[in-house]
Design a protein around this motif. Structure first.
Motif, PDB file in Angstrom:
ATOM      1  N   UNK A  66     -24.043   5.537 -26.835  1.00 33.66           N
ATOM      2  CA  UNK A  66     -23.783   6.354 -25.648  1.00 33.66           C
ATOM      3  C   UNK A  66     -25.077   6.985 -25.146  1.00 33.66           C
ATOM      4  N   UNK A  67     -25.392   6.736 -23.892  1.00 31.21           N
ATOM      5  CA  UNK A  67     -26.564   7.386 -23.298  1.00 31.21           C
ATOM      6  C   UNK A  67     -26.333   8.881 -23.130  1.00 31.21           C
ATOM      7  N   UNK A  68     -25.069   9.276 -23.069  1.00 30.47           N
ATOM      8  CA  UNK A  68     -24.726  10.687 -22.851  1.00 30.47           C
ATOM      9  C   UNK A  68     -24.877  11.486 -24.140  1.00 30.47           C
ATOM     10  N   UNK A  69     -24.308  10.992 -25.224  1.00 31.70           N
ATOM     11  CA  UNK A  69     -24.394  11.705 -26.509  1.00 31.70           C
ATOM     12  C   UNK A  69     -25.768  11.623 -27.148  1.00 31.70           C
ATOM     13  N   UNK A  70     -26.662  10.789 -26.623  1.00 30.61           N
ATOM     14  CA  UNK A  70     -28.015  10.707 -27.177  1.00 30.61           C
ATOM     15  C   UNK A  70     -29.006  11.523 -26.349  1.00 30.61           C
ATOM     16  N   UNK A  71     -29.382  11.021 -25.162  1.00 26.62           N
ATOM     17  CA  UNK A  71     -30.498  11.623 -24.431  1.00 26.62           C
ATOM     18  C   UNK A  71     -30.168  12.177 -23.040  1.00 26.62           C
ATOM     19  N   UNK A  72     -28.902  12.148 -22.631  1.00 30.15           N
ATOM     20  CA  UNK A  72     -28.535  12.648 -21.296  1.00 30.15           C
ATOM     21  C   UNK A  72     -27.188  13.353 -21.361  1.00 30.15           C
ATOM     22  N   UNK A  73     -27.104  14.515 -22.041  1.00 30.98           N
ATOM     23  CA  UNK A  73     -25.812  15.142 -22.331  1.00 30.98           C
ATOM     24  C   UNK A  73     -25.025  15.610 -21.108  1.00 30.98           C
ATOM     25  N   UNK A  74     -25.686  15.878 -19.994  1.00 29.08           N
ATOM     26  CA  UNK A  74     -25.030  16.185 -18.717  1.00 29.08           C
ATOM     27  C   UNK A  74     -23.959  17.279 -18.877  1.00 29.08           C
ATOM     28  N   UNK A  75     -24.352  18.422 -19.386  1.00 32.85           N
ATOM     29  CA  UNK A  75     -23.409  19.502 -19.647  1.00 32.85           C
ATOM     30  C   UNK A  75     -22.872  20.152 -18.377  1.00 32.85           C
ATOM     31  N   UNK A  76     -23.435  19.818 -17.224  1.00 32.47           N
ATOM     32  CA  UNK A  76     -22.920  20.331 -15.957  1.00 32.47           C
ATOM     33  C   UNK A  76     -21.722  19.540 -15.461  1.00 32.47           C
ATOM     34  N   UNK A  77     -21.432  18.405 -16.095  1.00 36.28           N
ATOM     35  CA  UNK A  77     -20.304  17.562 -15.694  1.00 36.28           C
ATOM     36  C   UNK A  77     -19.002  18.101 -16.279  1.00 36.28           C
ATOM     37  N   UNK A  78     -17.850  17.678 -15.735  1.00 34.02           N
ATOM     38  CA  UNK A  78     -16.564  18.084 -16.315  1.00 34.02           C
ATOM     39  C   UNK A  78     -16.464  17.714 -17.786  1.00 34.02           C
ATOM     40  N   UNK A  79     -15.594  18.385 -18.513  1.00 34.21           N
ATOM     41  CA  UNK A  79     -15.494  18.244 -19.957  1.00 34.21           C
ATOM     42  C   UNK A  79     -15.252  16.809 -20.397  1.00 34.21           C
ATOM     43  N   UNK A 113     -38.182   9.627 -22.427  1.00 26.06           N
ATOM     44  CA  UNK A 113     -36.768   9.260 -22.325  1.00 26.06           C
ATOM     45  C   UNK A 113     -36.487   8.755 -20.917  1.00 26.06           C
ATOM     46  N   UNK A 114     -35.837   7.610 -20.837  1.00 31.38           N
ATOM     47  CA  UNK A 114     -35.505   7.008 -19.546  1.00 31.38           C
ATOM     48  C   UNK A 114     -34.032   7.264 -19.250  1.00 31.38           C
ATOM     49  N   UNK A 115     -33.755   7.918 -18.143  1.00 31.46           N
ATOM     50  CA  UNK A 115     -32.375   8.230 -17.761  1.00 31.46           C
ATOM     51  C   UNK A 115     -31.902   7.422 -16.554  1.00 31.46           C
ATOM     52  N   UNK A 116     -32.587   6.325 -16.281  1.00 28.41           N
ATOM     53  CA  UNK A 116     -32.210   5.499 -15.130  1.00 28.41           C
ATOM     54  C   UNK A 116     -32.303   4.017 -15.459  1.00 28.41           C
ATOM     55  N   UNK A 372     -33.176   1.424 -27.957  1.00 31.20           N
ATOM     56  CA  UNK A 372     -32.258   0.948 -26.925  1.00 31.20           C
ATOM     57  C   UNK A 372     -31.075   0.267 -27.594  1.00 31.20           C
ATOM     58  N   UNK A 373     -30.170  -0.265 -26.786  1.00 32.43           N
ATOM     59  CA  UNK A 373     -29.025  -1.036 -27.251  1.00 32.43           C
ATOM     60  C   UNK A 373     -28.618  -1.965 -26.128  1.00 32.43           C
ATOM     61  N   UNK A 374     -27.505  -2.670 -26.282  1.00 34.45           N
ATOM     62  CA  UNK A 374     -27.174  -3.629 -25.230  1.00 34.45           C
ATOM     63  C   UNK A 374     -26.684  -2.984 -23.946  1.00 34.45           C
ATOM     64  N   UNK A 375     -26.109  -1.777 -24.044  1.00 36.03           N
ATOM     65  CA  UNK A 375     -25.674  -1.049 -22.852  1.00 36.03           C
ATOM     66  C   UNK A 375     -25.359   0.390 -23.246  1.00 36.03           C
ATOM     67  N   UNK A 376     -24.932   1.194 -22.268  1.00 38.05           N
ATOM     68  CA  UNK A 376     -24.498   2.550 -22.542  1.00 38.05           C
ATOM     69  C   UNK A 376     -22.985   2.583 -22.710  1.00 38.05           C
ATOM     70  N   UNK A 377     -22.405   3.748 -22.499  1.00 42.32           N
ATOM     71  CA  UNK A 377     -20.953   3.894 -22.647  1.00 42.32           C
ATOM     72  C   UNK A 377     -20.364   4.502 -21.373  1.00 42.32           C
ATOM     73  N   UNK A 378     -19.076   4.270 -21.170  1.00 43.42           N
ATOM     74  CA  UNK A 378     -18.407   4.765 -19.970  1.00 43.42           C
ATOM     75  C   UNK A 378     -18.567   6.279 -19.840  1.00 43.42           C
ATOM     76  N   UNK A 379     -18.771   6.751 -18.616  1.00 43.87           N
ATOM     77  CA  UNK A 379     -18.968   8.189 -18.421  1.00 43.87           C
ATOM     78  C   UNK A 379     -17.775   9.029 -18.873  1.00 43.87           C
ATOM     79  N   UNK A 380     -16.569   8.527 -18.647  1.00 46.93           N
ATOM     80  CA  UNK A 380     -15.385   9.310 -18.986  1.00 46.93           C
ATOM     81  C   UNK A 380     -14.888   8.978 -20.392  1.00 46.93           C
ATOM     82  N   UNK A 381     -14.621  10.023 -21.161  1.00 43.13           N
ATOM     83  CA  UNK A 381     -14.100   9.863 -22.516  1.00 43.13           C
ATOM     84  C   UNK A 381     -12.634   9.468 -22.452  1.00 43.13           C
TER      85      UNK A 381
END
Length: 468
Positions: A66-79, A113-116, A372-381
């Motif tokens: 997950x790109x979110x749980x690693x280097x882009x936590x995005x705490x301003x987004x909904x839970x 860290x690359x976020x794009x 890196x890995x093959x891809x990230x993970x879906x934004x919504x849990x």
């Protein structure tokens, strides 16, 4: 006579094969087969500067971290979008990582860290092959491309220029772990198998087929190999069998009976350093271990330590396979909720130890770590606490190599679903890595390199922020 065999295939028109790494030949009259190879490569190297004195260790988070749980936590987004376990402040003002990475947060000034990072592929096999190939149309993984440019083996030590470190490479008790993706991430494409990354784990092409003519018995495991090599070396030292050998004969002998055995043997390390890397305590609970595709990260620390030993032995491209990151939260896979508390801290400890170890050895400027890995993970849990495959925003980070560190490159949108603004592509990653290892201008005038390799390299641009 000492001969280590592979499958007996002949050399190809593409150059020296890995058979030359293993075949030592007669130790008396006639010289060493490998010594001729080393002598020729040393002469060639003296005439140009194609290869830079750099190395790459690529940590492949298999399954897609997950790109979110690693280097882009995005705490301003909904839970239901932001990092499930929160964030940790890094040493960079205003920059946070996922909460399971306090070690990396403390050395964020050594990271970029690359976020794009985006490629748009959400199928495991296709994405894994694409990322490890850096998007090159032939599909050859980057390590194999480098070996094709540089030659399969080091002219200094005889060790393969490219290796892959899976969990079984650091212990027989890890047999069977992490093998699902090996073919995807080490595929040489149309290149000869001579340029496929060397796999030191039991069952690999080379190790599986080794034979010491000292005993004429098939080697059952790496421990037997090391014991026989040590015994043979003592015999040579005592009898001065190589007393009349030239520089390259002696180098060839040392590469086989010394360099090979020592590079892959963690027993030569200080126990205190091994403890710093050690991730053996990070294990999934028994109920989760029963899931078909779940894997504990307890071997990762030793894998990273072995990677450091390999680059010290002049292996220039090491791929480390970390397994278990496919966190769907279904019957076959762990979830973000129960997987990240185990895999996250293990990766944090192993990577941080690796970076500190490089710094203490003066290797930070030489070695580039790519995560890196093959891809990230879906934004919504999902309702099960997992995230699905997501190729529209992927995990990517760099450390060391003499490149500009202490920065965040690009940004994601408010839900960490797509890049906001500029996009870093796999071709950008490819060019960044290959530019570190190879002089682009020299490559253009080097004879014998396949045209498609030169063409793709010339057409690709490195990540601008990482141009030193």
């Amino acid at each position: 006579m000492l001969t280590l065999y592979t499958d007996g295939r002949h050399d190809t028109c593409e150059g020296s094969s890995r058979r030359e790494f293993l075949q030592v030949g007669t130790l008396g009259i006639g010289g060493l087969t490998l010594s001729s190879l080393l002598s020729a490569k040393a002469g060639a190297a003296a005439g140009g500067t194609l290869l830079k004195e750099k190395a790459v260790v690529l940590l492949n988070l298999q399954g897609g971290a997950s790109h979110i749980e690693t280097f882009d936590p995005k705490m301003s987004a909904p839970a239901e979008y932001r990092a499930m376990f929160g964030e940790v402040q890094t040493t960079l003002p205003g920059v946070t990582f996922g909460s399971h990475f306090p070690g990396l947060a403390s050395v964020a000034d050594r990271l970029a860290v690359v976020r794009c990072f985006q490629h748009g592929i959400s199928n495991h096999e296709d994405a894994a092959r694409h990322v490890m190939a850096g998007g090159n149309p032939a599909g050859s993984n980057m390590a194999s491309v480098f070996s094709r440019i540089a030659g399969a083996n080091s002219s200094r030590t005889g060790i393969p220029h490219a290796s892959i470190v899976t969990p079984p490479a650091v212990g027989d008790k890890y047999q069977g772990i992490g093998q699902r993706f090996v073919g995807f991430i080490s595929d040489p494409g149309p290149l000869s198998d001579a340029y496929k990354p060397f796999d030191p784990s039991a069952g690999g092409e080379v190790v599986q087929n080794m034979e010491l003519r000292l005993s004429r018995s098939r080697l059952e495991d790496r421990r037997t190999l090391l014991a026989n090599l040590d015994s043979f070396k003592r015999h040579v030292d005592e009898t001065k069998l190589l007393g009349g050998a030239d520089q390259f004969q002696q180098q060839a002998f040392d590469a086989i009976v010394g360099g090979m055995s020592k590079a892959f043997d963690l027993r030569h390390e200080d126990p205190a350093l091994i403890a710093r890397y050690d991730t053996s305590r990070f294990r999934l609970p028994p109920a989760l271990q029963k899931k078909q595709r779940a894997a504990s990260p307890n071997s990762l620390g030793k894998q990273m330590l072995l990677a450091r030993r390999l680059v010290e032995a002049d292996c220039r491209f090491v791929t480390v396979a970390s397994v278990g990151w496919d966190m769907h939260g279904n019957k076959n896979n762990v979830s973000i909720a129960n997987g990240m508390p185990v895999l996250g801290p293990a990766a944090d400890k192993a990577i941080t130890a690796f970076l500190m170890d490089l710094a203490e050895r003066g290797l930070s400027e030489k070695v580039l770590l790519v995560i890196t890995g093959e891809f990230g993970r879906t934004p919504q849990i999902s309702d099960s606490g997992g995230r699905g495959h997501w190729g529209d925003l992927c995990t990517l980070a760099f450390a060391g190599g003499g490149l500009p560190m202490g920065q965040v490159i690009g940004e994601s949108d408010r839900l960490a679903s797509i890049p906001q603004g500029n996009v870093v592509t796999t071709a950008n990653m490819y060019a960044t890595i290959m530019d570190l290892l190879v002089d682009r201008a020299e490559l253009r005038v080097t004879d014998g390199v396949p045209g498609d390799i030169v063409e793709f390299f010339n057409a690709s641009e490195p990540i601008p922020q990482l141009v030193s």
